[in-house]
Every structure is written in structure tokens, then in C-alpha cells.
Design a protein around this motif. Sequence first.
Motif, PDB file in Angstrom:
ATOM      1  N   CYS A   1       2.276  -5.051  -5.413  1.00 52.03           N
ATOM      2  CA  CYS A   1       1.528  -4.204  -4.512  1.00 52.03           C
ATOM      3  C   CYS A   1       0.193  -3.881  -5.199  1.00 52.03           C
ATOM      4  O   CYS A   1       0.169  -3.658  -6.418  1.00 52.03           O
ATOM      5  CB  CYS A   1       2.327  -2.928  -4.252  1.00 52.03           C
ATOM      6  N   ALA A   2      -0.884  -3.854  -4.422  1.00 48.76           N
ATOM      7  CA  ALA A   2      -2.195  -3.590  -4.982  1.00 48.76           C
ATOM      8  C   ALA A   2      -3.011  -2.723  -4.025  1.00 48.76           C
ATOM      9  O   ALA A   2      -2.749  -2.694  -2.820  1.00 48.76           O
ATOM     10  CB  ALA A   2      -2.928  -4.896  -5.267  1.00 48.76           C
ATOM     11  N   ALA A   3      -4.025  -2.064  -4.594  1.00 48.51           N
ATOM     12  CA  ALA A   3      -4.887  -1.198  -3.796  1.00 48.51           C
ATOM     13  C   ALA A   3      -6.330  -1.315  -4.264  1.00 48.51           C
ATOM     14  O   ALA A   3      -6.594  -1.580  -5.447  1.00 48.51           O
ATOM     15  CB  ALA A   3      -4.422   0.261  -3.913  1.00 48.51           C
ATOM     16  N   ARG A   4      -7.255  -1.094  -3.311  1.00 42.90           N
ATOM     17  CA  ARG A   4      -8.657  -1.045  -3.675  1.00 42.90           C
ATOM     18  C   ARG A   4      -9.336  -0.003  -2.802  1.00 42.90           C
ATOM     19  O   ARG A   4      -9.051   0.099  -1.603  1.00 42.90           O
ATOM     20  CB  ARG A   4      -9.307  -2.415  -3.507  1.00 42.90           C
ATOM     21  N   ARG A   5     -10.269   0.725  -3.406  1.00 40.82           N
ATOM     22  CA  ARG A   5     -10.900   1.809  -2.647  1.00 40.82           C
ATOM     23  C   ARG A   5     -11.997   1.293  -1.736  1.00 40.82           C
ATOM     24  O   ARG A   5     -12.151   1.749  -0.621  1.00 40.82           O
ATOM     25  CB  ARG A   5     -11.476   2.851  -3.612  1.00 40.82           C
ATOM     26  N   THR A   6     -12.786   0.393  -2.219  1.00 43.73           N
ATOM     27  CA  THR A   6     -13.877  -0.134  -1.399  1.00 43.73           C
ATOM     28  C   THR A   6     -13.930  -1.640  -1.532  1.00 43.73           C
ATOM     29  O   THR A   6     -13.416  -2.203  -2.490  1.00 43.73           O
ATOM     30  CB  THR A   6     -15.236   0.436  -1.849  1.00 43.73           C
ATOM     31  N   GLY A   7     -14.537  -2.266  -0.578  1.00 45.28           N
ATOM     32  CA  GLY A   7     -14.689  -3.711  -0.634  1.00 45.28           C
ATOM     33  C   GLY A   7     -15.046  -4.250   0.722  1.00 45.28           C
ATOM     34  O   GLY A   7     -14.596  -3.738   1.740  1.00 45.28           O
ATOM     35  N   ILE A   8     -15.853  -5.280   0.717  1.00 44.81           N
ATOM     36  CA  ILE A   8     -16.199  -5.883   1.991  1.00 44.81           C
ATOM     37  C   ILE A   8     -14.994  -6.644   2.524  1.00 44.81           C
ATOM     38  O   ILE A   8     -14.147  -7.132   1.759  1.00 44.81           O
ATOM     39  CB  ILE A   8     -17.424  -6.799   1.870  1.00 44.81           C
ATOM     40  N   LEU A   9     -14.934  -6.734   3.826  1.00 44.27           N
ATOM     41  CA  LEU A   9     -13.750  -7.289   4.469  1.00 44.27           C
ATOM     42  C   LEU A   9     -13.469  -8.726   4.043  1.00 44.27           C
ATOM     43  O   LEU A   9     -12.316  -9.128   3.906  1.00 44.27           O
ATOM     44  CB  LEU A   9     -13.918  -7.206   5.984  1.00 44.27           C
ATOM     45  N   SER A  10     -14.507  -9.464   3.784  1.00 41.58           N
ATOM     46  CA  SER A  10     -14.314 -10.870   3.448  1.00 41.58           C
ATOM     47  C   SER A  10     -13.589 -11.076   2.124  1.00 41.58           C
ATOM     48  O   SER A  10     -13.137 -12.177   1.833  1.00 41.58           O
ATOM     49  CB  SER A  10     -15.664 -11.589   3.412  1.00 41.58           C
ATOM     50  N   THR A  11     -13.471 -10.035   1.334  1.00 40.06           N
ATOM     51  CA  THR A  11     -12.795 -10.155   0.034  1.00 40.06           C
ATOM     52  C   THR A  11     -11.410  -9.533   0.037  1.00 40.06           C
ATOM     53  O   THR A  11     -10.783  -9.402  -1.012  1.00 40.06           O
ATOM     54  CB  THR A  11     -13.619  -9.514  -1.087  1.00 40.06           C
ATOM     55  N   ILE A  12     -10.905  -9.189   1.196  1.00 42.21           N
ATOM     56  CA  ILE A  12      -9.628  -8.484   1.246  1.00 42.21           C
ATOM     57  C   ILE A  12      -8.463  -9.347   0.759  1.00 42.21           C
ATOM     58  O   ILE A  12      -7.409  -8.851   0.384  1.00 42.21           O
ATOM     59  CB  ILE A  12      -9.361  -7.920   2.652  1.00 42.21           C
ATOM     60  N   ARG A  13      -8.637 -10.660   0.746  1.00 40.37           N
ATOM     61  CA  ARG A  13      -7.593 -11.572   0.278  1.00 40.37           C
ATOM     62  C   ARG A  13      -7.747 -11.933  -1.202  1.00 40.37           C
ATOM     63  O   ARG A  13      -6.946 -12.702  -1.734  1.00 40.37           O
ATOM     64  CB  ARG A  13      -7.595 -12.857   1.110  1.00 40.37           C
ATOM     65  N   SER A  14      -8.730 -11.386  -1.847  1.00 38.31           N
ATOM     66  CA  SER A  14      -9.060 -11.797  -3.208  1.00 38.31           C
ATOM     67  C   SER A  14      -8.354 -10.949  -4.258  1.00 38.31           C
ATOM     68  O   SER A  14      -8.511  -9.726  -4.311  1.00 38.31           O
ATOM     69  CB  SER A  14     -10.563 -11.707  -3.412  1.00 38.31           C
ATOM     70  N   VAL A  15      -7.598 -11.605  -5.137  1.00 37.90           N
ATOM     71  CA  VAL A  15      -6.924 -10.911  -6.238  1.00 37.90           C
ATOM     72  C   VAL A  15      -7.916 -10.122  -7.072  1.00 37.90           C
ATOM     73  O   VAL A  15      -7.656  -8.978  -7.476  1.00 37.90           O
ATOM     74  CB  VAL A  15      -6.176 -11.929  -7.119  1.00 37.90           C
ATOM     75  N   ALA A  16      -9.058 -10.712  -7.327  1.00 40.86           N
ATOM     76  CA  ALA A  16     -10.043 -10.118  -8.232  1.00 40.86           C
ATOM     77  C   ALA A  16     -10.665  -8.850  -7.681  1.00 40.86           C
ATOM     78  O   ALA A  16     -11.272  -8.082  -8.441  1.00 40.86           O
ATOM     79  CB  ALA A  16     -11.143 -11.136  -8.536  1.00 40.86           C
ATOM     80  N   HIS A  17     -10.515  -8.596  -6.390  1.00 39.78           N
ATOM     81  CA  HIS A  17     -11.159  -7.436  -5.786  1.00 39.78           C
ATOM     82  C   HIS A  17     -10.234  -6.245  -5.606  1.00 39.78           C
ATOM     83  O   HIS A  17     -10.566  -5.301  -4.911  1.00 39.78           O
ATOM     84  CB  HIS A  17     -11.789  -7.829  -4.449  1.00 39.78           C
ATOM     85  N   TYR A  18      -9.087  -6.283  -6.244  1.00 40.74           N
ATOM     86  CA  TYR A  18      -8.168  -5.145  -6.224  1.00 40.74           C
ATOM     87  C   TYR A  18      -8.123  -4.531  -7.626  1.00 40.74           C
ATOM     88  O   TYR A  18      -7.840  -5.209  -8.599  1.00 40.74           O
ATOM     89  CB  TYR A  18      -6.766  -5.571  -5.787  1.00 40.74           C
ATOM     90  N   ALA A  19      -8.386  -3.246  -7.693  1.00 36.07           N
ATOM     91  CA  ALA A  19      -8.493  -2.572  -8.984  1.00 36.07           C
ATOM     92  C   ALA A  19      -7.165  -2.011  -9.477  1.00 36.07           C
ATOM     93  O   ALA A  19      -6.983  -1.810 -10.672  1.00 36.07           O
ATOM     94  CB  ALA A  19      -9.506  -1.444  -8.889  1.00 36.07           C
ATOM     95  N   TYR A  20      -6.256  -1.743  -8.555  1.00 30.94           N
ATOM     96  CA  TYR A  20      -5.016  -1.058  -8.916  1.00 30.94           C
ATOM     97  C   TYR A  20      -3.809  -1.917  -8.577  1.00 30.94           C
ATOM     98  O   TYR A  20      -3.694  -2.438  -7.465  1.00 30.94           O
ATOM     99  CB  TYR A  20      -4.933   0.282  -8.188  1.00 30.94           C
ATOM    100  N   TRP A  21      -2.927  -2.022  -9.559  1.00 31.59           N
ATOM    101  CA  TRP A  21      -1.742  -2.863  -9.416  1.00 31.59           C
ATOM    102  C   TRP A  21      -0.511  -2.119  -9.906  1.00 31.59           C
ATOM    103  O   TRP A  21      -0.568  -1.378 -10.888  1.00 31.59           O
ATOM    104  CB  TRP A  21      -1.893  -4.146 -10.219  1.00 31.59           C
ATOM    105  N   GLY A  22       0.581  -2.360  -9.247  1.00 29.82           N
ATOM    106  CA  GLY A  22       1.839  -1.828  -9.724  1.00 29.82           C
ATOM    107  C   GLY A  22       2.652  -2.929 -10.374  1.00 29.82           C
ATOM    108  O   GLY A  22       2.314  -4.112 -10.262  1.00 29.82           O
ATOM    109  N   PRO A  23       3.717  -2.583 -11.065  1.00 29.26           N
ATOM    110  CA  PRO A  23       4.625  -3.600 -11.599  1.00 29.26           C
ATOM    111  C   PRO A  23       5.284  -4.342 -10.442  1.00 29.26           C
ATOM    112  O   PRO A  23       5.499  -3.771  -9.376  1.00 29.26           O
ATOM    113  CB  PRO A  23       5.649  -2.802 -12.398  1.00 29.26           C
ATOM    114  N   GLY A  24       5.562  -5.577 -10.625  1.00 29.31           N
ATOM    115  CA  GLY A  24       6.082  -6.389  -9.539  1.00 29.31           C
ATOM    116  C   GLY A  24       7.574  -6.224  -9.336  1.00 29.31           C
ATOM    117  O   GLY A  24       8.288  -5.627 -10.135  1.00 29.31           O
ATOM    118  N   THR A  25       8.025  -6.785  -8.233  1.00 30.15           N
ATOM    119  CA  THR A  25       9.452  -6.828  -7.922  1.00 30.15           C
ATOM    120  C   THR A  25       9.807  -8.280  -7.616  1.00 30.15           C
ATOM    121  O   THR A  25       9.097  -8.955  -6.870  1.00 30.15           O
ATOM    122  CB  THR A  25       9.802  -5.884  -6.763  1.00 30.15           C
ATOM    123  N   LEU A  26      10.888  -8.755  -8.206  1.00 28.59           N
ATOM    124  CA  LEU A  26      11.238 -10.171  -8.109  1.00 28.59           C
ATOM    125  C   LEU A  26      12.028 -10.454  -6.841  1.00 28.59           C
ATOM    126  O   LEU A  26      13.025  -9.802  -6.549  1.00 28.59           O
ATOM    127  CB  LEU A  26      12.062 -10.581  -9.332  1.00 28.59           C
TER     128      LEU A  26
END
Length: 125
Positions: A95-120
Motif C-alpha cells: 500500500c502506498a500514498a502520496r500527497r500531491t502529484g499530477i494525474l499522469s504519474t498516479i501509476r508511477s512507483v517513484a511518485h509515491y512517498a509513503y509505503w507500508g510493509p507488504g503482505t504476501l
Amino acid sequence: VQLQASGGGLVQAGASLRLSCAASEGTVSRYDMGWFRQGPGKEREFVAAVRWNSGTTYYDDSVKGRFTISRDNAKNTVYLQMNSLKPEDTAVYYCAARRTGILSTIRSVAHYAYWGPGTLVTVSS
């Protein structure tokens, strides 16, 4: 921002799972929220996202029609309902979150600043 994903497990092909992402208060209603996954030997990839203001949802083509992202602002939680699971869906889901960002980058891993630990999630054939 704190994120905690849960709900992963081992299922057979064709089954369903629902992942949950509990976020710190106020996050879900004010941040773009995304689900990403990383399969064995693969790079992390986009799965689904929900835009913070409009609630519009976005999906990777590989999951469109099978997965559904939703959010509950009151519970500060984002969900990923996964149906008709396939072995190729096997991955660690983040799960990831980002506060701001243009819509065209919503699919981009690099544009998310906050990440939680994953679930397998493991899907057997």
C-alpha cells in the motif's frame, strides 16, 4: 504517514482475497492511495490507485475487471478486492500514498512517498 497492509495469504487459482491498508488519520481522504506489487524476481509494479479528491479509480490492465480498489475515509482504510486470482498474481502487495502529484504519474512507483510493509499473496495453480 503510516500504512499497514494486511489480508494476504495462500489461495488457489480462482479464489478471492481482500487486502486492507490501514492508514494514519486523515491520510485516505487527502492522499492519492495506491496498491503495488512485486513478484518473485520482478520489479515493483502498479496495480490500482484511487485519486484523493475525485475518488476516481485506476487499474493496470492485468487486473482490470478482477480487482477493485475502494476506500473508507471514516475508517482511514483502503481496500483491494481481488477476484479470480491467477498464479501470476503471486506477489508481495504494498500500500502506498502520496500527497500531491499530477494525474499522469498516479501509476508511477517513484511518485509515491509513503509505503507500508507488504503482505504476501500466493496463488497456487
